[in-house]
Design an enzyme around this catalytic site. Structure first.
Site, PDB file in Angstrom:
ATOM      1  N   ARG A  90      26.352   4.559  33.645  1.00 25.20           N
ATOM      2  CA  ARG A  90      26.149   6.000  33.476  1.00 25.20           C
ATOM      3  C   ARG A  90      27.286   6.715  34.203  1.00 25.20           C
ATOM      4  O   ARG A  90      28.120   6.084  34.851  1.00 25.20           O
ATOM      5  CB  ARG A  90      24.759   6.456  33.979  1.00 25.20           C
ATOM      6  CG  ARG A  90      24.093   5.686  35.087  1.00 25.20           C
ATOM      7  CD  ARG A  90      24.704   5.787  36.436  1.00 25.20           C
ATOM      8  NE  ARG A  90      24.972   7.142  36.847  1.00 25.20           N
ATOM      9  CZ  ARG A  90      25.833   7.498  37.753  1.00 25.20           C
ATOM     10  NH1 ARG A  90      26.558   6.574  38.395  1.00 25.20           N
ATOM     11  NH2 ARG A  90      26.042   8.756  38.069  1.00 25.20           N
ATOM     12  N   GLY A  91      27.299   8.062  34.117  1.00 28.71           N
ATOM     13  CA  GLY A  91      28.423   8.829  34.652  1.00 28.71           C
ATOM     14  C   GLY A  91      29.427   9.028  33.526  1.00 28.71           C
ATOM     15  O   GLY A  91      29.797   8.070  32.839  1.00 28.71           O
ATOM     16  N   ALA A  92      29.871  10.282  33.358  1.00 24.57           N
ATOM     17  CA  ALA A  92      30.646  10.623  32.156  1.00 24.57           C
ATOM     18  C   ALA A  92      31.881   9.741  31.930  1.00 24.57           C
ATOM     19  O   ALA A  92      32.028   9.142  30.853  1.00 24.57           O
ATOM     20  CB  ALA A  92      31.026  12.108  32.206  1.00 24.57           C
ATOM     21  N   ARG A 106      23.688   9.056  24.287  1.00 26.54           N
ATOM     22  CA  ARG A 106      23.584  10.143  25.260  1.00 26.54           C
ATOM     23  C   ARG A 106      24.518  11.267  24.813  1.00 26.54           C
ATOM     24  O   ARG A 106      25.729  11.078  24.746  1.00 26.54           O
ATOM     25  CB  ARG A 106      23.959   9.647  26.668  1.00 26.54           C
ATOM     26  CG  ARG A 106      23.051   8.520  27.161  1.00 26.54           C
ATOM     27  CD  ARG A 106      23.181   8.317  28.668  1.00 26.54           C
ATOM     28  NE  ARG A 106      22.542   9.383  29.410  1.00 26.54           N
ATOM     29  CZ  ARG A 106      22.729   9.589  30.714  1.00 26.54           C
ATOM     30  NH1 ARG A 106      23.548   8.817  31.406  1.00 26.54           N
ATOM     31  NH2 ARG A 106      22.105  10.583  31.337  1.00 26.54           N
ATOM     32  N   GLN A 111      20.123   9.021  41.473  1.00 25.41           N
ATOM     33  CA  GLN A 111      21.522   8.584  41.541  1.00 25.41           C
ATOM     34  C   GLN A 111      22.166   8.954  42.880  1.00 25.41           C
ATOM     35  O   GLN A 111      23.072   8.259  43.348  1.00 25.41           O
ATOM     36  CB  GLN A 111      22.336   9.226  40.401  1.00 25.41           C
ATOM     37  CG  GLN A 111      21.987   8.715  39.016  1.00 25.41           C
ATOM     38  CD  GLN A 111      20.937   9.556  38.331  1.00 25.41           C
ATOM     39  OE1 GLN A 111      20.066  10.137  38.971  1.00 25.41           O
ATOM     40  NE2 GLN A 111      20.994   9.638  37.025  1.00 25.41           N
ATOM     41  N   ASP A 153      29.743  16.556  33.301  1.00 33.34           N
ATOM     42  CA  ASP A 153      29.568  15.782  32.069  1.00 33.34           C
ATOM     43  C   ASP A 153      30.251  16.435  30.881  1.00 33.34           C
ATOM     44  O   ASP A 153      30.640  15.761  29.929  1.00 33.34           O
ATOM     45  CB  ASP A 153      28.087  15.568  31.781  1.00 33.34           C
ATOM     46  CG  ASP A 153      27.531  14.535  32.735  1.00 33.34           C
ATOM     47  OD1 ASP A 153      27.195  14.917  33.871  1.00 33.34           O
ATOM     48  OD2 ASP A 153      27.512  13.347  32.371  1.00 33.34           O
ATOM     49  N   ASN A 192      26.260  19.397  34.276  1.00 32.95           N
ATOM     50  CA  ASN A 192      26.205  18.259  35.202  1.00 32.95           C
ATOM     51  C   ASN A 192      24.726  17.955  35.445  1.00 32.95           C
ATOM     52  O   ASN A 192      23.835  18.623  34.901  1.00 32.95           O
ATOM     53  CB  ASN A 192      26.949  18.581  36.507  1.00 32.95           C
ATOM     54  CG  ASN A 192      27.139  17.353  37.374  1.00 32.95           C
ATOM     55  OD1 ASN A 192      27.593  16.318  36.899  1.00 32.95           O
ATOM     56  ND2 ASN A 192      26.780  17.432  38.647  1.00 32.95           N
TER      57      ASN A 192
HETATM   58  O1  MRU Z   1      22.616  10.755  34.039  1.00 32.69           O
HETATM   59  P1  MRU Z   1      23.888  10.307  34.701  1.00 32.69           P
HETATM   60  O2  MRU Z   1      23.662   9.439  35.892  1.00 32.69           O
HETATM   61  O3  MRU Z   1      24.858   9.690  33.716  1.00 32.69           O
HETATM   62  O4  MRU Z   1      24.544  11.658  35.222  1.00 32.69           O
HETATM   63  C1  MRU Z   1      25.784  11.611  35.864  1.00 32.69           C
HETATM   64  C2  MRU Z   1      26.258  12.909  36.353  1.00 32.69           C
HETATM   65  O5  MRU Z   1      25.651  13.939  36.142  1.00 32.69           O
HETATM   66  C3  MRU Z   1      27.579  12.922  37.045  1.00 32.69           C
HETATM   67  O6  MRU Z   1      27.635  13.920  38.017  1.00 32.69           O
HETATM   68  C4  MRU Z   1      28.677  13.199  36.013  1.00 32.69           C
HETATM   69  O7  MRU Z   1      28.580  12.318  34.919  1.00 32.69           O
HETATM   70  C5  MRU Z   1      30.018  13.093  36.592  1.00 32.69           C
HETATM   71  S1  MRU Z   1      30.463  11.428  36.877  1.00 32.69           S
HETATM   72  C6  MRU Z   1      32.016  11.367  37.544  1.00 32.69           C
END
Ligand code: MRU
Length: 352
Positions: free
Chosen positions: A59-61, A102, A203, A244, A254
């Site tokens: 996960r994470g963009a 997603r 997270q 994101d 985000n």
């Molecule tokens: O649902 P997630 O864990 O994928 O959400 C991640 C976030 O909101 C992060 O802050 C975002 O993707 C930035 S990652 C460098």
């Protein structure tokens, strides 16, 4: 608590790979098991990668962008001799499936579309793999540069609040928001970090605290609802979060809870920064109103540690992300420098 293999390896990055392309499989660190267990899953089918993304094993963009690119690379590696049209057909099918996982993080479709464009131009499996690996390398370089630019906004002694996890685990590199924090720490700035736990999937508590403890950076975990009071009582001087998707006017999607943090920061006169690579900016989207928001299943709120905490019959509202209006954002730290308001102009200059 940290597994031995993690403590022993040093260096700038987390000692473990978040994701790697190995022969014709994609190997993914299962982040749902952290911080107590380090386990990798091996994906040999597109469906397995889609499941890993949907379950937040990865996960994470920016890391999602790499996962999408590697999914296409895996398809190419499994079809090394396929004629051009057959290869393109398989890649397009994989892209369709992965894009459905997603919707909010634009990096996912951005990376896959880039690989597809390369495939259409070159028509070979080799070109697909090369482009996917290139995206991965570029990600890491972008993180480094964000860390360098971020030094301008973090002062010695700052207490910095972050939300969710925008670290190495979220970018498959060095981290965006946590990259800025790590770079400041490495530059000798005696900072402390406050991490919102990030309900419902934690997270911040599980992943950001894990990364910061690993780096030896002081970190205090708070419940998300403590953020405003922590600004008063813990002397928070800056907020830095990831993103994101960023619209052309600077509105930023985000993790859910970010918007509340931004409002609290404004009320306390604390500058609120976003750190994100330019691949997270979606110049096709005019404002945050148009950013697609992912809604997740109600069970994430209804059960806590396997126990029901919400009575049957209650409604649940569980968006995974929110949108912070641009007016709350003091700057967007990118690999190309820090963008300042008015964002239509500073973002417009990057995407003429
Ligand atoms: O649902 P997630 O864990 O994928 O959400 C991640 C976030 O909101 C992060 O802050 C975002 O993707 C930035 S990652 C460098």
């Amino acid at each position: 608590m940290l597994p031995e293999s993690l403590i022993t390896a040093g260096g700038d990055e987390m000692a473990m790979d978040v994701i790697r392309l190995e022969d014709s499989k994609v190997v993914i660190l299962d982040q749902t098991l952290l911080p107590t267990e380090v386990r990798y899953i091996e994906c040999t089918e597109v469906e397995a990668i889609a499941e890993a993304i949907e379950s937040l094993r990865i996960r994470g963009a920016p890391a999602l962008g790499v996962a999408g690119a590697f999914a296409l690379a895996m398809v190419a590696l499994k079809n090394p001799k396929a004629p051009r049209e057959a290869l393109l057909q398989r890649l397009r099918e994989a892209r369709e499936r992965i894009a459905r996982t997603r919707p909010t993080a634009v990096n996912l479709s951005w990376a896959m579309d880039r690989v597809l464009r390369k495939a259409e131009a070159a028509g070979t499996a080799e070109a697909v793999v090369k482009e996917a690996l290139w995206i991965y390398e570029e990600n890491k370089e972008a993180d480094r540069r964000m860390g360098e630019h971020g030094l301008q906004v973090i002062d010695d002694g700052d207490v910095v609040l972050t939300h969710c996890n925008a670290g190495a685990l979220a970018t498959a590199g060095y981290g965006s928001a946590l990259g800025v924090i790590k770079a400041s720490w490495k530059a000798g700035k005696g900072i402390k970090v406050v991490a919102g736990e990030t309900r419902p999937l934690l997270q911040g508590a599980r992943l950001s605290a894990f990364e910061l403890v690993y780096e030896g950076i002081p970190v205090t975990v708070i419940t998300d609802s403590t953020a405003a009071f922590a600004m008063k009582r813990l002397g928070i001087k800056k907020v830095v979060v990831g993103a994101d998707r960023i619209a052309a006017n600077g509105d930023t999607a985000n993790k859910i809870g970010t918007y509340s943090v931004a409002i609290s920061a404004r009320a306390h006169g604390i500058p609120f920064y976003v750190a994100a690579p330019t691949s997270t900016i979606d110049p096709r989207i005019g404002s945050g109103e148009e950013i697609p928001i992912e809604f997740r299943k109600k069970e994430e709120l209804v059960f806590f540690a396997g126990k029901r905490i919400v009575p049957d019959g209650a409604e649940v509202f569980n968006p995974a992300f929110d949108v912070t209006p641009a007016e709350y954002i003091a700057g967007i730290i990118t690999e190309k420098g820090i963008l300042r308001p008015p964002y239509r102009e500073s973002i417009g200059a990057l995407f003429p």
